[in-house]
Design a protein around this motif. Sequence first.
Motif, short mmCIF file in Angstrom:
data_model
loop_
_atom_site.label_atom_id
_atom_site.label_comp_id
_atom_site.label_asym_id
_atom_site.label_seq_id
_atom_site.Cartn_x
_atom_site.Cartn_y
_atom_site.Cartn_z
N MET A 1 -30.49 -33.10 132.07
CA MET A 1 -30.43 -31.75 131.47
C MET A 1 -31.68 -31.50 130.64
N LYS A 2 -32.20 -30.29 130.72
CA LYS A 2 -33.39 -29.93 129.94
C LYS A 2 -33.04 -29.85 128.46
N ARG A 3 -34.02 -30.18 127.63
CA ARG A 3 -33.76 -30.17 126.19
C ARG A 3 -34.80 -29.31 125.47
N VAL A 4 -34.29 -28.45 124.60
CA VAL A 4 -35.14 -27.59 123.78
C VAL A 4 -34.98 -28.05 122.34
N ILE A 5 -36.10 -28.20 121.62
CA ILE A 5 -35.95 -28.51 120.20
C ILE A 5 -36.48 -27.36 119.35
N VAL A 6 -35.83 -27.17 118.21
CA VAL A 6 -36.22 -26.13 117.26
C VAL A 6 -36.49 -26.86 115.95
N ALA A 7 -37.66 -26.65 115.36
CA ALA A 7 -37.95 -27.36 114.12
C ALA A 7 -38.33 -26.42 112.99
N CYS A 8 -37.77 -26.71 111.82
CA CYS A 8 -38.22 -26.00 110.62
C CYS A 8 -38.41 -27.02 109.52
N GLY A 9 -38.79 -26.60 108.35
CA GLY A 9 -39.16 -27.50 107.27
C GLY A 9 -38.08 -28.47 106.84
#
Lengths: 162, 91
Positions: free
Chosen positions: B1-9
């Motif tokens: 499965m494809k994976r998306v990451i979201v990053a913030c502080g």
Amino acid sequence: MFKQLFNESLVFLNYDVENAEDFIYKMSLYLQEKGMVLPTYVDAVLNREKVFPTGLPTIPFPVAIPHGDPEHVIRPCIVVAKPRVAIEFGEMASINGKVKARYIFMLVIKKAEDQIVLLQSMIDMFMNKEAMYRLDEAKTKKEIIEVLSSYLLENKKKGESE
Amino acid sequence: MKRVIVACGSGVATSQMVASKVSRLLRDKKVNAVVDAVDIKSIDTHIKQCDVYIAITAPTKEYPVPILNGIAFLTGIGMEKELDKLINYLK
């Protein structure tokens, strides 16, 4: 969840502040006095705001969502403030961008997973013109809470039924 | 499965908001992918295990995966365009 996070004692209308730092400083001390955050909270939010600013150029009104790392939070809550004059915040994900925040929602949270539906509906609300104009017409703290609950709770139900 | 990451502080508020929003949008479009919120401090580890990186902080260096503008998902401005790009990357 809504009642745990929002209440009239955390709503500030025509709030007098000079700038974003002043706001974060005053508000953090207020929260500290109420036993909601640790004394380390104020620096955590100030530093984070410097490195990762939280102003959002949302339409109709820009908003800012300052917050610090969760380890400085004792009791989660959300502060809603409308400064007397819009306050300049750095724009999120931008190097030098600025937004003039008409509303400041200070997110005093420990674990976003617990509040994610609510946080998500807040963002949806910031983009909802009708909702934001209604919020802007609210004259009292009680009315602010009523408008927030009418949009956030309705959304929450939708989120939960998915 | 494809994976998306979201990053913030802090990995606690904004990235979670964007991750849940993106995951809802992908579900609506019937695109199958995992969307995770991560702390910017651990981005170098996560970047090796993802297909797309949605940034909520101004990126300071280059990464081997496509980077999308997370602010679009927070403000709604330019959101459709970023969503189309994301779906394309996940094909």
